[in-house]
Every structure is written in structure tokens, then in C-alpha cells.
Design an enzyme around this catalytic site. Structure first.
Site, short mmCIF file in Angstrom:
data_model
loop_
_atom_site.label_atom_id
_atom_site.label_comp_id
_atom_site.label_asym_id
_atom_site.label_seq_id
_atom_site.Cartn_x
_atom_site.Cartn_y
_atom_site.Cartn_z
N ARG A 121 0.82 -1.23 0.00
CA ARG A 121 0.00 0.00 0.00
C ARG A 121 0.85 1.27 0.00
NH1 ARG A 121 -2.39 -3.30 3.68
NH2 ARG A 121 -4.25 -4.34 2.87
N LYS A 143 2.61 11.19 -11.62
CA LYS A 143 1.73 10.29 -12.38
C LYS A 143 2.50 9.01 -12.63
CE LYS A 143 -1.20 12.94 -15.50
NZ LYS A 143 -1.57 12.95 -16.92
N GLU A 185 9.46 17.93 -26.22
CA GLU A 185 8.70 18.35 -25.02
C GLU A 185 9.21 19.70 -24.50
OE1 GLU A 185 6.02 16.86 -23.87
OE2 GLU A 185 6.18 14.74 -24.47
N LYS A 227 7.01 22.60 -15.24
CA LYS A 227 6.20 21.44 -14.88
C LYS A 227 5.83 21.49 -13.40
CE LYS A 227 4.61 17.05 -15.44
NZ LYS A 227 4.66 15.76 -16.09
N GLU A 237 -4.85 16.48 -11.36
CA GLU A 237 -5.48 16.73 -12.66
C GLU A 237 -7.00 16.85 -12.56
OE1 GLU A 237 -4.21 13.87 -15.58
OE2 GLU A 237 -4.11 15.41 -17.11
N ARG A 242 -3.57 21.09 -15.69
CA ARG A 242 -2.56 20.23 -16.34
C ARG A 242 -2.85 20.05 -17.84
NH1 ARG A 242 0.51 15.28 -13.53
NH2 ARG A 242 0.66 16.01 -11.39
N ASN A 246 -0.91 19.34 -22.60
CA ASN A 246 -1.27 18.50 -23.75
C ASN A 246 -1.15 19.23 -25.09
OD1 ASN A 246 -1.80 16.06 -22.50
ND2 ASN A 246 -3.82 16.75 -21.86
N HIS A 249 -0.50 17.23 -28.11
CA HIS A 249 -0.70 15.83 -27.75
C HIS A 249 -2.00 15.24 -28.29
CE1 HIS A 249 2.80 16.43 -25.32
NE2 HIS A 249 2.73 15.23 -24.80
N HIS A 253 -0.97 12.08 -29.98
CA HIS A 253 -1.37 10.74 -29.51
C HIS A 253 -2.05 9.96 -30.63
CE1 HIS A 253 -1.33 11.94 -24.99
NE2 HIS A 253 -0.22 11.32 -25.33
N HIS A 265 8.11 7.81 -32.58
CA HIS A 265 8.30 7.92 -31.13
C HIS A 265 7.42 9.06 -30.63
CE1 HIS A 265 12.54 5.90 -30.82
NE2 HIS A 265 11.61 5.08 -31.29
N1 LIG Z 1 4.31 9.95 -15.87
C1 LIG Z 1 4.27 10.93 -16.72
O1 LIG Z 1 3.89 12.06 -16.38
C2 LIG Z 1 4.75 10.69 -18.13
C3 LIG Z 1 4.91 11.77 -19.00
C4 LIG Z 1 5.40 11.53 -20.27
C5 LIG Z 1 5.71 10.23 -20.65
N2 LIG Z 1 5.53 9.20 -19.79
C6 LIG Z 1 5.88 7.82 -20.16
O2 LIG Z 1 7.28 7.79 -20.40
C7 LIG Z 1 7.58 6.72 -21.28
C8 LIG Z 1 8.59 7.20 -22.29
O3 LIG Z 1 9.74 7.60 -21.63
P1 LIG Z 1 11.15 7.81 -22.38
O4 LIG Z 1 10.95 8.60 -23.59
O5 LIG Z 1 12.10 8.28 -21.36
O6 LIG Z 1 11.49 6.36 -22.92
P2 LIG Z 1 12.17 5.08 -22.24
O7 LIG Z 1 12.02 5.07 -20.78
O8 LIG Z 1 11.69 3.90 -23.00
O9 LIG Z 1 13.70 5.30 -22.59
C9 LIG Z 1 14.10 5.38 -23.93
C10 LIG Z 1 15.24 4.42 -24.24
O10 LIG Z 1 16.44 4.96 -23.72
C11 LIG Z 1 17.12 4.00 -22.93
N3 LIG Z 1 17.83 4.79 -21.93
C12 LIG Z 1 17.33 5.43 -20.86
N4 LIG Z 1 18.25 6.18 -20.28
C13 LIG Z 1 19.39 6.02 -20.98
C14 LIG Z 1 20.69 6.56 -20.89
N5 LIG Z 1 21.01 7.48 -19.97
N6 LIG Z 1 21.60 6.17 -21.81
C15 LIG Z 1 21.30 5.28 -22.79
N7 LIG Z 1 20.06 4.76 -22.95
C16 LIG Z 1 19.13 5.12 -22.04
C17 LIG Z 1 16.04 3.09 -22.43
O11 LIG Z 1 16.56 1.82 -22.09
C18 LIG Z 1 15.10 3.04 -23.62
O12 LIG Z 1 15.52 2.12 -24.57
C19 LIG Z 1 6.26 6.24 -21.86
O13 LIG Z 1 5.90 5.02 -21.29
C20 LIG Z 1 5.26 7.33 -21.42
O14 LIG Z 1 3.96 6.82 -21.21
C21 LIG Z 1 5.05 9.42 -18.54
ZN LIG Z 2 4.38 14.12 -24.04
#
Ligand SMILES: NC(=O)c1ccc[n+]([C@@H]2O[C@H](COP(=O)([O-])OP(=O)(O)OC[C@H]3O[C@@H](n4cnc5c(N)ncnc54)[C@H](O)[C@@H]3O)[C@@H](O)[C@H]2O)c1
Ligand SMILES: [Zn+2]
Length: 361
Positions: A121, A143, A185, A227, A237, A242, A246, A249, A253, A265
Site C-alpha cells: 500500500r 503520475k 517536449e 512542470k 489533474e 494540467r 497537452n 498531444h 497521440h 516515437h
Molecule cells: N508519468 C508521466 O507524467 C509521463 C509523462 C510523459 C511520458 N511518460 C511515459 O514515459 C515513457 C517514455 O519515456 P522515455 O521517452 O524516457 O522512454 P524510455 O524510458 O523507453 O527510454 C528510452 C530508451 O532509452 C534507454 N535509456 C534510458 N536512459 C538512458 C541513458 N542514460 N543512456 C542510454 N540509454 C538510455 C532506455 O533503455 C530506452 O531504450 C512512456 O511510457 C510514457 O507513457 C510518462
Molecule cells: Zn508528451
């Protein structure tokens, strides 16, 4: 080292941004009362590149450290992967007081944060973001989520970390494509809230793409501030604040989904989404074409796509109509009347959406 506070009443925390600070996380955490047993959730790539610095620093400060690796990529946010790591933690967690360290990009941050939110929990956790996107976006705001086969982020919570520890040096091992994704972003933050940041990115796109630490630190700092301000006003939210995050987005999306999450991507898709949103803003007479051009130019300089290749308008529109943000059938767009300003507009005429999309097909 720079600090941005996230002053949420019960759940306040700091974002610490700096160079080569990974080894010093342990010393910082010593001042927290979270327990002595660090459980690091990461993946093999990140662990190989940067794991030792984090682990040694934690151990030096007297923490026990256990590293659990999850698979690379979005698959780590599956129910299976999440519960597999939770089970490993449960087997390990005997006579211990654990806290979780989310060490990775947005995928690891969302997954580890989710596990921290539900395991027993809730146990405390720390975000150590290693992608530009994670440092400026996903690690901030609490989030956390995992995916279901029918959709992304459907099982989740709002669960704030104890601290966000952003070492810009770790970004040096990212691919150019990942850097571009994060910069998309960053451009978004500039476009909606900070003209100065926007201009900075426009002027220094080469330095940023070349991973110059000073330029990266500046961008991470400014984006983190924005942020933080937004999530502080709307922690869960519920107030619609928030929503402005978007920008780009809604269409973005839909482009991601229409391309089955493989063609583009996230950052690339939202770059296209921002181009379309700027065009809609122009067509509605809100934004001067010159400003839209400035936005398009920055995105192109960064090397983000300028055309929606390989996708059909009908598929994008279909995905958009399924968007959970379109409440009761009315569409809703985050538009910009100027660089650095936003306006949320409902019921944008569909012909305007279509012609704006067409421009980029
Ligand atoms: N929680 C939120 O508010 C929020 C906001 C935006 C996105 N997200 C989520 O974030 C995710 C995408 O995140 P991302 O773009 O960071 O992608 P990711 O976490 O998949 O990382 C991208 C790639 O980079 C590699 N990597 C990470 N750090 C590295 C480093 N320092 N050196 C070399 N390789 C490295 C990872 O292994 C992966 O292959 C999605 O699942 C999305 O839904 C969440
Ligand atoms: Zn985004």
C-alpha cells in the site's frame, strides 16, 4: 547544483539538477527517513552505462542496495513485468525497510513509481531520471502507471516521489533520436509558457543536440520549473490546469496510435501534433503565421519530422475521436495565441482540423 521545489502541501519534494551528481544521491538520502534498504529498478542498458556510479554512492552512504532489472522498452510497463518485479521485491523484503529508486527513462519511472505506490500500500520512492524526456517531464508530478493490452497508462495512481535527482551527465549515452524526443517536449514548454526558453532552444539547438552540459542543464532547469508550477496548481489533474501540458498531444497521440506506436516515437508524434495545433490556431485567427513559422523552424532545426509520412488522415481522425480527452463527444484542443501563451478551445470545427492535418500529410 540547482534546486526546483514542488511545493505540494502534504507531498512536497525537490527536483535537484546538476552534473555528475549521481554518486551523491546516497549522501542526500541519508538526511531522509526512508529506510536503509534501496531497491533500484532499472533495465540492463541503463545499469550497464551508469549503474555503478549510483550503486557505489548509495553503498558509501550506508545503504544496502539491491538492483532489479526489467526488460528494455515499453514492455516493462506490462502487468506481467510489473507484478514480476513486485514479487521479486516481496521475496527480498525480509527484515528490511525498503524504498524504491526508479532509475531510468519514463518507462522505468512510471513502472517503478507504480510498484512503489501499490506494494504494501505504498513505500517511498525516488526518481532518478536518465532520459531528457524523463528529466523534464515524466519524473515530475507523480503520475505513475502501467499499461493494459487495450491501452497505455490505464492502471495507475498519483504518487509523488521523495525527490527527483536529475544528473544531466547521464544523458550523454542517449541516442540522438532520444534527445530529439526530449527536445520536442522542451519546445512544448517554451511554446505554452516561456518565450525566453523557446528562443533559447531556437538559438542553441546545435549545442543541445551536441549534448553540451550547460545548455542541457539550462533547459532541464527551466522545463522542471514549468512542470513544477503546473502540477503544484493541479496535483491530481482535477482542475483542468494540467491540460495545457497537452499542447500537440491531441493530434500527437492519434499519430502515435495510428502508427501502432512503432512508426513514430512520442516526441516525434507530438512535434507533428504541435505543427498541426499551430496551424489550427492560425486558421482560427488566434496566431500570426509568422509565429507558427517560428515553431515549425525550431522543430525542423532539431530534426523532428515535418511530414506525417506513412499514415492516413482517416486513421488519425479515428484515433482522435477515441481520445479520452474528448469529453461527451466534443473535441478539445490546446492552442496558442502567441508563443508562450495557451488557450484551451472546445469544438474546433472538423473542417479546420482536417485542413490543418492535410497540410502535414
Ligand atoms: N508519468 C508521466 O507524467 C509521463 C509523462 C510523459 C511520458 N511518460 C511515459 O514515459 C515513457 C517514455 O519515456 P522515455 O521517452 O524516457 O522512454 P524510455 O524510458 O523507453 O527510454 C528510452 C530508451 O532509452 C534507454 N535509456 C534510458 N536512459 C538512458 C541513458 N542514460 N543512456 C542510454 N540509454 C538510455 C532506455 O533503455 C530506452 O531504450 C512512456 O511510457 C510514457 O507513457 C510518462
Ligand atoms: Zn508528451
Amino acid at each position: 547544483m540547482k534546486i526546483v521545489s514542488v511545493p505540494l502541501k502534504q507531498n512536497a519534494y525537490d527536483i535537484v539538477i546538476g552534473r555528475d551528481i549521481l554518486p551523491h544521491l546516497g549522501a542526500k538520502l541519508k538526511t531522509f527517513q526512508m529506510g536503509r534498504d534501496a531497491v533500484v529498478i532499472t533495465n540492463p542498458v541503463i545499469q550497464r552505462c551508469h549503474g555503478a556510479k549510483l550503486t557505489e554512492g548509495l553503498k558509501k552512504s550506508g545503504f544496502s542496495v539491491k538492483v532489479f532489472e526489467v526488460p528494455e522498452g515499453e514492455v516493462a510497463k506490462s502487468v506481467k513485468a510489473a507484478f514480476a518485479v513486485a514479487e521479486k521485491i516481496a521475496r527480498y523484503d525480509c527484515f528490511k525497510k525498503i524504498f524504491i529508486v526508479a532509475f531510468g527513462g519514463g518507462v522505468i519511472g512510471d513502472l517503478a513509481g507504480y510498484v512503489a505506490a501499490v506494494y504494501k500500500r505504498g513505500v517511498p520512492y525516488v526518481q532518478v531520471p536518465t532520459t531528457l524526456l524523463a528529466q523534464i517531464d515524466s519524473a515530475i508530478g507523480g503520475k505513475v502507471a502501467i499499461d493494459l493490452p487495450v491501452g497505455k497508462n490505464l492502471i495507475g495512481a498519483f504518487y509523488q516521489p521523495q525527490i527527483v535527482w536529475s544528473d544531466v551527465t547521464v544523458l550523454s549515452t542517449l541516442s540522438k533520436r532520444q534527445i530529439r524526443n526530449g527536445l520536442a517536449e522542451a519546445v512544448k514548454y517554451g511554446a505554452i509558457k516561456d518565450k525566453e526558453l523557446f528562443t533559447y532552444i531556437a538559438r542553441h539547438s546545435n549545442k543541445l543536440l551536441g549534448l553540451e552540459p550547460e545548455a542541457l542543464s539550462k533547459v532541464v532547469l527551466r522545463c522542471s520549473r514549468i512542470k513544477s508550477q503546473i502540477v503544484t496548481q493541479d496535483e491530481k489533474e482535477t482542475k483542468g490546469i494540467r491540460t495545457i501540458l497537452n499542447f500537440g498531444h491531441t493530434v500527437g497521440h492519434a499519430i502515435e496510435a495510428a502508427g501502432n506506436y512503432t512508426t513514430y516515437h512520442h516526441g516525434e508524434a507530438i512535434a507533428l501534433g504541435m505543427r498541426v495545433a499551430a496551424e489550427i490556431s492560425c486558421q482560427l485567427g488566434m496566431l500570426r503565421p509568422q509565429q507558427a513559422r517560428a515553431l515549425n523552424d525550431v522543430l525542423s532545426d532539431i530534426g523532428l519530422p515535418s511530414k506525417i509520412a506513412k499514415l492516413r488522415m482517416a486513421d488519425i481522425l479515428r484515433m482522435m475521436k477515441h481520445d479520452k480527452k474528448f469529453i461527451t463527444g466534443r473535441n478539445r484542443f490546446v492552442l496558442i495565441p502567441d508563443i508562450g501563451h495557451v488557450q484551451v478551445v472546445e469544438d474546433v470545427p472538423w473542417p479546420v482540423i482536417r485542413t490543418s492535418l492535410q497540410k502535414y500529410l
